[in-house]
Enzyme design. Sequence first.
Site, mmCIF file in Angstrom:
data_model
loop_
_atom_site.group_PDB
_atom_site.id
_atom_site.type_symbol
_atom_site.label_atom_id
_atom_site.label_comp_id
_atom_site.label_asym_id
_atom_site.label_seq_id
_atom_site.Cartn_x
_atom_site.Cartn_y
_atom_site.Cartn_z
ATOM 1 N N ASP A 1 -116.337 -5.286 6.370
ATOM 2 C CA ASP A 1 -116.510 -6.669 5.953
ATOM 3 C C ASP A 1 -117.952 -6.717 5.506
ATOM 4 O O ASP A 1 -118.865 -6.669 6.337
ATOM 5 C CB ASP A 1 -116.272 -7.639 7.122
ATOM 6 C CG ASP A 1 -116.362 -9.080 6.646
ATOM 7 O OD1 ASP A 1 -117.304 -9.391 5.889
ATOM 8 O OD2 ASP A 1 -115.497 -9.895 7.007
ATOM 9 N N HIS A 2 -118.176 -6.759 4.197
ATOM 10 C CA HIS A 2 -119.547 -6.524 3.727
ATOM 11 C C HIS A 2 -120.529 -7.593 4.212
ATOM 12 O O HIS A 2 -121.726 -7.380 4.201
ATOM 13 C CB HIS A 2 -119.595 -6.337 2.204
ATOM 14 C CG HIS A 2 -119.507 -7.601 1.411
ATOM 15 N ND1 HIS A 2 -118.322 -8.217 1.114
ATOM 16 C CD2 HIS A 2 -120.465 -8.372 0.845
ATOM 17 C CE1 HIS A 2 -118.548 -9.307 0.408
ATOM 18 N NE2 HIS A 2 -119.850 -9.432 0.216
ATOM 19 N N HIS B 1 -114.777 -12.916 5.978
ATOM 20 C CA HIS B 1 -116.209 -13.223 6.060
ATOM 21 C C HIS B 1 -116.499 -14.447 6.932
ATOM 22 O O HIS B 1 -117.383 -14.437 7.785
ATOM 23 C CB HIS B 1 -116.796 -13.463 4.669
ATOM 24 C CG HIS B 1 -116.424 -12.405 3.669
ATOM 25 N ND1 HIS B 1 -116.395 -11.074 3.989
ATOM 26 C CD2 HIS B 1 -116.058 -12.481 2.356
ATOM 27 C CE1 HIS B 1 -116.042 -10.370 2.914
ATOM 28 N NE2 HIS B 1 -115.820 -11.203 1.922
#
Length: 477
Positions: free
Chosen positions: A171-172, A234
Amino acid sequence: MTSKADTLLLFGATGDLSQRMLLPSLCALHADGLLDPKLQILGTARSQMTDAEFRNFARAAVEKFLPKQRRGGMADFLNRLHYQQLDVTQADGYADLATKLAGRTERLAIFLSTAPKLFEPTIRGLEKAGLAGEGARIGLEKPLGLDLASSCEINDAVAIAFPENRIFRIDHYLGKETVQNLLALRFANVMFEPLWNATHIDHVQITVAETVGVEQRAEFYDQTGALRDMVQNHMLQLLSLVAMEPPTHMEAEAVRDEKVKVLRALRPLAAGESVTGQYRAGAVDGKIVPGYDEELGRDSQTETFVALKAHVDNWRWKGVPFYLRTGKRLPERVTEILVQFRPVPHLIFSGTRAKPNALLIGIQPEENITLSLMAKVPGLDREGMSLREVPLDIDMPDAFSGKERRIAYERLILDLIDCDQTLFVRRDEVEAQWAWVDAIREQWAKEGLEPKPYSAGSWGPSAAIALAERDGVSWHE
Ligand code: BG6
């Protein structure tokens, strides 16, 4: 723990993520001397390319997406790169991959930046070719499914060959400095924790606003929508970092144990606790932009905006709403978290008002933390003291000037190579996120909820404003 990788095997090496993020991040890490000199990078994709052609491709991507001052030692970086053509659905290609890797199959960091439907054949191929041994770890890029059932299928497919302690779900947002700073803010300072609960916090707002539309991604996006594209991953990760109990230490299992408790404590939304929208033509940043249906070329019921009122059902957060909103084509690009405290229990100053304190945590593009405090307005106070809100403002880039602002993937790639899972999402977290989101979608289907139109460049449909205002809350703008 598995040891540091000596080879990075990149699937989807010619794809969009690789060009925009992965190759530039690797080059930046190389420039800063953060990659082991012996680390080799083997790219694979369906197209035929020689090593030299892949290096040219990588050079173009880096020149386009990485600022010049971060590209030091580019020639040496390019020398680390190699390429092997592979159609991941064809079992016989993996032997060539193993041959190309000759002698470098023991300490592999594998990064799958391909469509999830390709994960299963890829994993099987890797396993058969002896590339999934104990020293191999695997990074998985989103989307990890479209709902709980499909996410379980993907997770099961990966689990055929990789145990959980070698699976790195990306999950950047967790790679962003400012997101990690949430942990520092909460757990390296003594003053917030005693107030960080329902007794002192009135509500929390999390906003992830984007000015971009869906553009070339319209077909993909139409299968997904804002809830699954942004909230499921996110935003729920941000929420869990805000709401979690202090982990005993900054270590993968300790941190993820606490996050998953929050995700499991999310109360199913009640009717009226969500609003969806879809943008119509409008103006963003002074530019006229088309509506979603025009970009897509047909009508659609997919939401490009969602606002939710969530609750974490535990002792700490009893009765504290978490308002979440995200959307495309909103007036500005901003990701921020607002923690709104309650009023002082008794105001000793008459004839004036004290606004309750608020802590605003800017994630992007501004990276600042602002605590709003009440202060005395200078004067002789003949009619009593007057008060005004003043900000206690920390500009993070200023406070840490001289420190590089990095791409989120730089951190995540390095952690994958080092086999540190702290900033990656564990299977139980992903599944708890999907379970909550699936229930919301089921409720939308039951209620026949359709996205309300909003003009591009506005803050979403007016119902989103009403969602908060019903509770006497205004969205922070
Ligand atoms: C991605 C979504 O995960 O995150 C995109 O699929 C979105 O739709 C992007 O634009 C936002 O990321 P960032 O880092 O620009 O906030």
